[in-house]
Design a protein around this motif. Structure first.
Motif, PDB file in Angstrom:
ATOM      1  N   GLN A 162      -0.255  -5.153   2.313  1.00  0.00           N
ATOM      2  CA  GLN A 162       0.515  -5.660   3.456  1.00  0.00           C
ATOM      3  C   GLN A 162       1.775  -4.851   3.681  1.00  0.00           C
ATOM      4  N   LYS A 200       0.256  -1.176   4.849  1.00  0.00           N
ATOM      5  CA  LYS A 200      -0.656  -1.196   6.006  1.00  0.00           C
ATOM      6  C   LYS A 200      -1.327   0.170   6.188  1.00  0.00           C
ATOM      7  N   GLU A 228      -5.934  -9.295   9.711  1.00  0.00           N
ATOM      8  CA  GLU A 228      -4.720  -8.575  10.132  1.00  0.00           C
ATOM      9  C   GLU A 228      -5.064  -7.327  10.943  1.00  0.00           C
ATOM     10  N   TRP A 242      -3.935  -4.258  11.246  1.00  0.00           N
ATOM     11  CA  TRP A 242      -4.064  -2.923  10.640  1.00  0.00           C
ATOM     12  C   TRP A 242      -5.414  -2.720   9.961  1.00  0.00           C
ATOM     13  N   THR A 243      -6.024  -3.814   9.486  1.00  0.00           N
ATOM     14  CA  THR A 243      -7.302  -3.656   8.755  1.00  0.00           C
ATOM     15  C   THR A 243      -8.412  -3.179   9.691  1.00  0.00           C
TER      16      THR A 243
END
Ligand code: F6R
Length: 637
Positions: A505, A508, A542, A544-545
């Protein structure tokens, strides 16, 4: 649940059931054993179990303990005979099979102590023969073994019946094979501490059991399993004698099954469903088998090698050759972080963003440079924001005398600058006296563990600095599961997953590199990978994933098969030298490390050989010839 249920098993001379993973296979065996115990209980009889030690049966015992606790499985009517024990061996030693059995099974169930039998490693040599004869008689006195659990050694041993053991051999004192000694080194710290002998039930003793379960988990067992199941019966592979037993079940996970013909070369066993992946495998297999570049393979070659079915279903040799050649060609890139100005349609990585946040997870403090040092250097050189995260401290892999050397250094340094105070001297003298009295395999004190961890931390930092990774991008995660001070680790826990999730996290990343030792059911690498997968699963929502690629490299011991590779990063001769120097920064692992595995070469030598072999294979297939190649497989989550 059984997977991969192929109907064609013509090459297998023993019934093999392949499970998705070791845990599911172990539960299957445990349930079968429990059923026998219960059945015998109902008719007021004794159930006689033949038991193995080592890593293979651990999950079977765990499931039996669980059934005892939660499902009223009682061991009151159970009598056990263990296969073997090292000789000589004291029962309270951490490496003894008595200790192992108590720890994994006997201490947790209601078995009567007098019903437990384990060969006695404490006897004087002149009493061993008599003891062995009595062991046989004792088994017979209970009417023989109802169900025998077996693991298999990489020499093909069952029990400690090494190659050369005869079909009729009985319980006796034996010499251990050098490969078995090398494999046992992980429990004894140093090879010279592994006993050279053992007392073992014979092949003949095992063959008298009414029912036998042979289990094998993980890729390291794949080759010997293939010989056992598909090879001819021979004392060179004692486990192959099981082919003569009327009731054997071989239970394996999918990784141990990899060398079986139905998995490795299914086209030789029967008809196949030819998807892209299988076509690629078959064409590469043919090219390497004939030692002929892919583009030179002819229809005739395909037919003669038993691949007519492929030609019928998927096209001519010409079409197949081009299709597979191109797919391999597209794996090659000198831009592991993507090539910013190029069309990326057929490239392994995306062109944009031009500067990526690349997060390299390294299970131990040196896996990054050993397994992907060339790629790491390229990522840094090409301007990416490279982070390296060391998942465990690696402290158990540091020699005691190195810890002592650093403690001496610290004391002298403190004195030189007038930092001397009683605490420092006290720490130092505690450490010295602990190390002097340390028993084989004994857990280190926290201070010793910390010094060892700091040694490895310093080395990893030096390697990163050498590669140009920024200091603030080096992360030491100290995942808690590892911190037992011993070879045996705790299971993966919530705290482990959380540290990984927190780091993800924070960074990222656009791309993640991780040690993808999916095939080893026990090792630290697998636990570290499971933590990453679990954390990613958790963070899946999330933003960015959605734009994050995960690349898996193989650990220090093995490489991906060519047909699996999805990104191949060429390494020039100069880069290979820089990679070697980065590995050299890990001084505590140089020359002869604490855990060398069964390969006597240093890590840099193994890494170079492995990278050169991949390059040679690409060359053999008819692709460009490089000095070395690092290989990756993409994990899609
Ligand atoms: C242990 C034994 C050995 C092991 C074999 C596999 O009692 O007799 O045959 O089963 O060496 O060991 P692991 O399971 O540790 O791979």
């Amino acid at each position: 649940m059984e997977v991969l249920n192929y109907s064609e098993r013509s090459l297998e001379k023993l019934p093999v059931t392949i499970f998705e993973d070791a845990q599911t296979g172990a539960v299957h065996i445990a349930r079968e054993i429990a059923a026998i115990i219960r059945k015998k209980q109902e008719s007021g009889e004794t159930a006689v179990l033949g038991l193995a030690t080592g890593s293979s049966p651990i999950n079977v015992y765990r499931e039996l303990v669980r059934m005892h606790r939660n499902e009223n499985l009682s061991f009151r009517n159970v009598v056990t005979f263990n296969l073997d024990e090292y000789y000589p061996m004291q029962p309270d030693a951490l490496q003894s099979y008595v200790y192992f059995m108590n720890e994994h099974l006997f201490n947790h169930v209601d078995i009567k102590p007098e019903n437990i039998h384990i060969p006695d490693g404490t006897l004087p040599i002149e009493k061993v023969k008599d003891f062995c004869d009595q062991y046989e008689k004792r088994i017979d006195s209970f009417g023989g073994i109802d169900v025998q659990v077996l693991g298999i050694g990489r020499t093909g041993h069952i029990g400690f019946n090494e190659p050369g053991s005869g079909l009729n051999s009985l319980t006796r004192l034996v010499k251990l094979d050098p490969l078995t000694i090398a494999d046992a080194t992980k429990d004894f710290i140093k090879e010279e501490y592994v006993p050279l002998r053992a007392i073992t039930m014979g092949v003949g003793t095992i063959m008298k059991a009414r029912k036998i379960y042979l289990m094998a988990w993980g890729e390291a067992k794949a080759k010997i399993l293939q010989k056992t199941v598909e090879g001819k019966i021979s004392d060179e592979v004692p486990a192959s004698f099981l082919q003569e037993h009327p009731d054997v079940s071989v239970v394996v996970d999918k990784w141990a099954s990899l060398e079986l013909a139905r998995i490795r070369t299914p086209w030789l066993v029967g008809l196949c469903n030819w998807d892209k992946q299988l076509i690629r495998r078959a064409v590469i297999w043919l090219s390497l088998k004939l030692n002929k570049p892919i583009l030179k393979l002819t229809d005739e070659d395909y037919k003669e090698a038993g691949l007519v079915d492929l030609l019928v279903q998927a096209g001519t040799a010409y079409q197949l050759n081009i299709q597979v050649f191109n797919s391999i060609q597209n794996t090659i890139t000198g831009w592991p972080g993507g090539k910013p100005t190029s069309d990326d349609k057929n490239r392994p990585e995306r062109a944009l963003p031009a500067v990526k946040r690349s997060l390299i997870f390294s299970p131990h403090p040196d896996d990054d440079v050993i397994s992907m040092g060339g790629t790491l250097l390229r990522l840094v050189d090409q301007g990416h924001d490279v982070h390296v995260a060391y998942q465990t401290s690696g402290n158990i892999a540091v020699f005691d005398d190195d810890a002592r050397r650093y403690a001496d250094f610290f004391l002298d340094f403190s004195k030189k600058y007038g930092l001397k105070d009683s605490q420092i001297s006290q720490l130092h003298s505690d450490l010295v006296s602990f190390l002097k009295g340390k028993k084989l395999g004994q857990e280190d004190t926290p201070v010793v563990q910390n010094i060892k961890a700091l040694i490895r931390k310093g080395e990893a930092t030096a390697a990163c600095r050498f590669c140009g990774v920024k200091e603030q991008n080096i992360h030491f995660m100290n995942m808690p599961f590892y911190e037992t001070g011993q070879v045996k680790k705790k299971p993966l826990g919530e705290a482990d997953i959380q540290v990984v999730a927190n780091l993800l996290q924070e960074i990222k990343p656009h791309q993640i590199f991780a040690a993808g030792d999916l095939r080893d059911p026990h090792g630290t690498h697998k636990v570290c990978l499971d933590a990453i997968f679990a954390a990613l699963e958790r963070l899946k929502g999330e933003e960015w994933t959605k734009d994050c690629y995960v690349w898996l490299y193989r650990g220090a011991w093995q490489e991906w098969e060519v047909e699996e590779i999805e990104m191949a990063v060429p390494i020039s001769p100069e880069e290979l030298m820089r990679k070697r120097q980065a590995i050299f920064k890990h001084q505590s692992q140089k020359d002869s490390p604490v855990f060398p595995g069964n390969d006597k070469r240093e890590f840099w030598q193994r890494a170079e050989e492995r990278n050169r072999t991949t390059a040679e294979l690409y060359d053999q297939l008819g692709l460009t010839e490089y000095e070395a190649i690092e290989a990756f497989v993409r994990y899609r989550f």
